[in-house]
Design a protein around this motif. Structure first.
Motif, PDB file in Angstrom:
ATOM      1  N   ARG A   1     -38.302  -9.664 -41.523  1.00 41.74           N
ATOM      2  CA  ARG A   1     -37.576  -8.436 -41.247  1.00 41.74           C
ATOM      3  C   ARG A   1     -36.410  -8.732 -40.319  1.00 41.74           C
ATOM      4  O   ARG A   1     -36.473  -9.626 -39.474  1.00 41.74           O
ATOM      5  CB  ARG A   1     -38.513  -7.416 -40.611  1.00 41.74           C
ATOM      6  CG  ARG A   1     -39.617  -6.941 -41.541  1.00 41.74           C
ATOM      7  CD  ARG A   1     -40.393  -5.825 -40.918  1.00 41.74           C
ATOM      8  NE  ARG A   1     -39.543  -4.665 -40.648  1.00 41.74           N
ATOM      9  CZ  ARG A   1     -39.972  -3.559 -40.042  1.00 41.74           C
ATOM     10  NH1 ARG A   1     -41.233  -3.469 -39.648  1.00 41.74           N
ATOM     11  NH2 ARG A   1     -39.159  -2.555 -39.826  1.00 41.74           N
TER      12      ARG A   1
ATOM     13  N   ARG B   1     -35.743   5.040 -28.501  1.00 38.59           N
ATOM     14  CA  ARG B   1     -36.527   5.689 -29.570  1.00 38.59           C
ATOM     15  C   ARG B   1     -36.340   4.952 -30.891  1.00 38.59           C
ATOM     16  O   ARG B   1     -37.306   4.749 -31.650  1.00 38.59           O
ATOM     17  CB  ARG B   1     -36.106   7.161 -29.714  1.00 38.59           C
ATOM     18  CG  ARG B   1     -36.634   8.060 -28.623  1.00 38.59           C
ATOM     19  CD  ARG B   1     -36.548   9.528 -29.035  1.00 38.59           C
ATOM     20  NE  ARG B   1     -35.176   9.939 -29.304  1.00 38.59           N
ATOM     21  CZ  ARG B   1     -34.357  10.437 -28.390  1.00 38.59           C
ATOM     22  NH1 ARG B   1     -34.779  10.582 -27.142  1.00 38.59           N
ATOM     23  NH2 ARG B   1     -33.126  10.805 -28.727  1.00 38.59           N
TER      24      ARG B   1
ATOM     25  N   GLU C   1     -38.406   1.800 -30.763  1.00 38.38           N
ATOM     26  CA  GLU C   1     -39.832   2.095 -30.943  1.00 38.38           C
ATOM     27  C   GLU C   1     -40.139   2.407 -32.404  1.00 38.38           C
ATOM     28  O   GLU C   1     -41.180   1.970 -32.934  1.00 38.38           O
ATOM     29  CB  GLU C   1     -40.232   3.261 -30.035  1.00 38.38           C
ATOM     30  CG  GLU C   1     -40.234   2.892 -28.555  1.00 38.38           C
ATOM     31  CD  GLU C   1     -40.567   4.072 -27.659  1.00 38.38           C
ATOM     32  OE1 GLU C   1     -41.202   3.874 -26.613  1.00 38.38           O
ATOM     33  OE2 GLU C   1     -40.169   5.210 -28.015  1.00 38.38           O
ATOM     34  N   ASP C   2     -39.255   3.146 -33.056  1.00 36.22           N
ATOM     35  CA  ASP C   2     -39.457   3.449 -34.480  1.00 36.22           C
ATOM     36  C   ASP C   2     -39.409   2.163 -35.302  1.00 36.22           C
ATOM     37  O   ASP C   2     -40.212   1.981 -36.236  1.00 36.22           O
ATOM     38  CB  ASP C   2     -38.381   4.420 -34.966  1.00 36.22           C
ATOM     39  CG  ASP C   2     -38.544   5.816 -34.386  1.00 36.22           C
ATOM     40  OD1 ASP C   2     -39.645   6.110 -33.871  1.00 36.22           O
ATOM     41  OD2 ASP C   2     -37.569   6.596 -34.427  1.00 36.22           O
ATOM     42  N   ASP C   3     -38.479   1.288 -34.992  1.00 33.82           N
ATOM     43  CA  ASP C   3     -38.339   0.033 -35.729  1.00 33.82           C
ATOM     44  C   ASP C   3     -39.583  -0.841 -35.567  1.00 33.82           C
ATOM     45  O   ASP C   3     -40.083  -1.436 -36.524  1.00 33.82           O
ATOM     46  CB  ASP C   3     -37.090  -0.700 -35.236  1.00 33.82           C
ATOM     47  CG  ASP C   3     -36.761  -1.933 -36.065  1.00 33.82           C
ATOM     48  OD1 ASP C   3     -37.415  -2.149 -37.102  1.00 33.82           O
ATOM     49  OD2 ASP C   3     -35.859  -2.688 -35.684  1.00 33.82           O
ATOM     50  N   LEU C   4     -40.092  -0.903 -34.328  1.00 34.05           N
ATOM     51  CA  LEU C   4     -41.251  -1.757 -34.057  1.00 34.05           C
ATOM     52  C   LEU C   4     -42.573  -1.079 -34.400  1.00 34.05           C
ATOM     53  O   LEU C   4     -43.606  -1.745 -34.493  1.00 34.05           O
ATOM     54  CB  LEU C   4     -41.252  -2.167 -32.575  1.00 34.05           C
ATOM     55  CG  LEU C   4     -40.037  -2.985 -32.107  1.00 34.05           C
ATOM     56  CD1 LEU C   4     -40.119  -3.239 -30.612  1.00 34.05           C
ATOM     57  CD2 LEU C   4     -39.947  -4.305 -32.870  1.00 34.05           C
ATOM     58  N   GLY C   5     -42.537   0.227 -34.537  1.00 39.08           N
ATOM     59  CA  GLY C   5     -43.754   0.950 -34.900  1.00 39.08           C
ATOM     60  C   GLY C   5     -44.750   1.077 -33.777  1.00 39.08           C
ATOM     61  O   GLY C   5     -45.956   1.234 -34.026  1.00 39.08           O
ATOM     62  N   THR C   6     -44.252   1.067 -32.529  1.00 38.53           N
ATOM     63  CA  THR C   6     -45.167   1.182 -31.394  1.00 38.53           C
ATOM     64  C   THR C   6     -44.403   1.713 -30.196  1.00 38.53           C
ATOM     65  O   THR C   6     -43.207   1.417 -30.027  1.00 38.53           O
ATOM     66  CB  THR C   6     -45.786  -0.186 -31.041  1.00 38.53           C
ATOM     67  OG1 THR C   6     -46.754  -0.020 -29.992  1.00 38.53           O
ATOM     68  CG2 THR C   6     -44.731  -1.195 -30.590  1.00 38.53           C
TER      69      THR C   6
END
Length: 305
Positions: A11, A50, A53-58
């Motif tokens: 990714r 934000r 965090e959305d990209d990393l999923g945490t």
């Protein structure tokens, strides 16, 4: 026919801006301070975090009272991003070469910059012609990484961050200062320090304990000091004293020019504090230019005594 091996595509990395926003917020512990350091808005930093965090999923931060704390994932990314940005800064510094022609970016608190450094800048440039200096005013305390700076000139107390090289320049001395008109009007020129217990005292919010510390050094009851007008910056405090609004408490170094010109008087002299004037820089910074600047600053400060 041999079988061809295939590998899953990795990714893409998150946005560099998002990582910078996260690293600054994690290091400074505040979205607002990160926004100021990065010269963007509070909302821009929040949006970048934000998105990360959305990209990393945490989640990387969690609210704790009125502040922020890092999650386990945030702690892991903080350590990795801090190391990565440090390596990037060091590599860029090495590529720039820190030659004599490369500007040295010097951070200074606003009042120190306005009242001491700028009036001496022409002489500094004449006596250190090989040094190109860029001055950067600093409203907030310096962070441990001295982000965006090659060095900083400040007055403060040890211990200093372990990652700094520190050049001690002079002991800080403070004392009451007053306009000649105010001193004559209130009969202060021949009065004992205790006369200040009946005078309007001017304060600065950046050093709220300065008057109490001075009074204790003079053997005066600090609890009997009268309340007075407070100012956000030392620069405003001293201009109020010049205008005859009362008696200010100030570092000797920052009022030396006013004393010489007669704009202010110091009827009771100055007393040393635990603070030092220092020139500081990241420990990785080359020392040659810093040593030359520190020597010049030390001589300039000594000439005021």
């Amino acid at each position: 026919m041999s079988e061809k091996l295939t590998y899953p595509a990795s990714r893409p990395m998150p946005s560099l801006n998002a990582l910078r926003a996260f690293e600054a917020t994690a290091r400074l512990g505040s979205v607002s301070r990160a926004a100021q350091e990065l010269h963007v808005t509070h909302g821009a930093v929040s949006r970048q975090i934000r998105a990360l965090e959305d990209d990393l999923g945490t989640p990387l931060f969690q609210r704790q009272g009125r502040g922020l704390s890092l999650t386990a994932a945030g702690l892991r990314l903080r350590d990795a991003s801090a190391a990565a940005f440090t390596q990037l800064r060091e590599a860029c510094d090495q590529l720039r070469g820190h030659t004599a022609q490369t500007p040295l970016v010097l951070g200074c608190p606003v009042s120190l910059l306005a009242r001491w450094m700028i009036p001496r800048l022409e002489r500094l440039m004449a006596e250190l012609p090989e040094l190109t200096l860029h001055l950067r005013p600093q409203e907030l305390p310096f962070d441990e990484a001295l982000t965006g700076l090659d060095a900083a000139l400040l007055a403060g107390e040890a211990p200093w961050p372990s990652g700094w090289q520190v050049h001690e320049l002079a002991r800080e001395c403070v004392g009451p200062v007053v306009s000649p008109h105010f001193a004559e009007q209130h009969g202060l020129l021949s009065s004992a320090p205790s006369a200040l217990l009946q005078q309007p005292l001017l304060h600065t919010t950046s050093r709220p304990q300065a008057w109490q510390a001075w009074a204790q050094g003079q053997g005066l009851p600090a609890t009997q000091l009268p309340p007075g007008q407070s100012f956000p910056h030392l620069y405003h405090l001293l201009e109020a004293a010049v205008a005859g609004r009362g008696v200010a408490i100030a570092p000797e170094q920052l009022v030396a020019d006013d004393l010489t010109s007669g704009r202010l008087l110091a009827p009771w002299g100055f007393q040393a504090t635990a603070a030092q004037w220092v020139l500081v820089a990241p420990s990785r910074a080359p020392a040659a230019r810093l040593t030359a600047l520190a020597d010049w600053l030390k001589r300039a400060l000594a000439a005021q005594r």
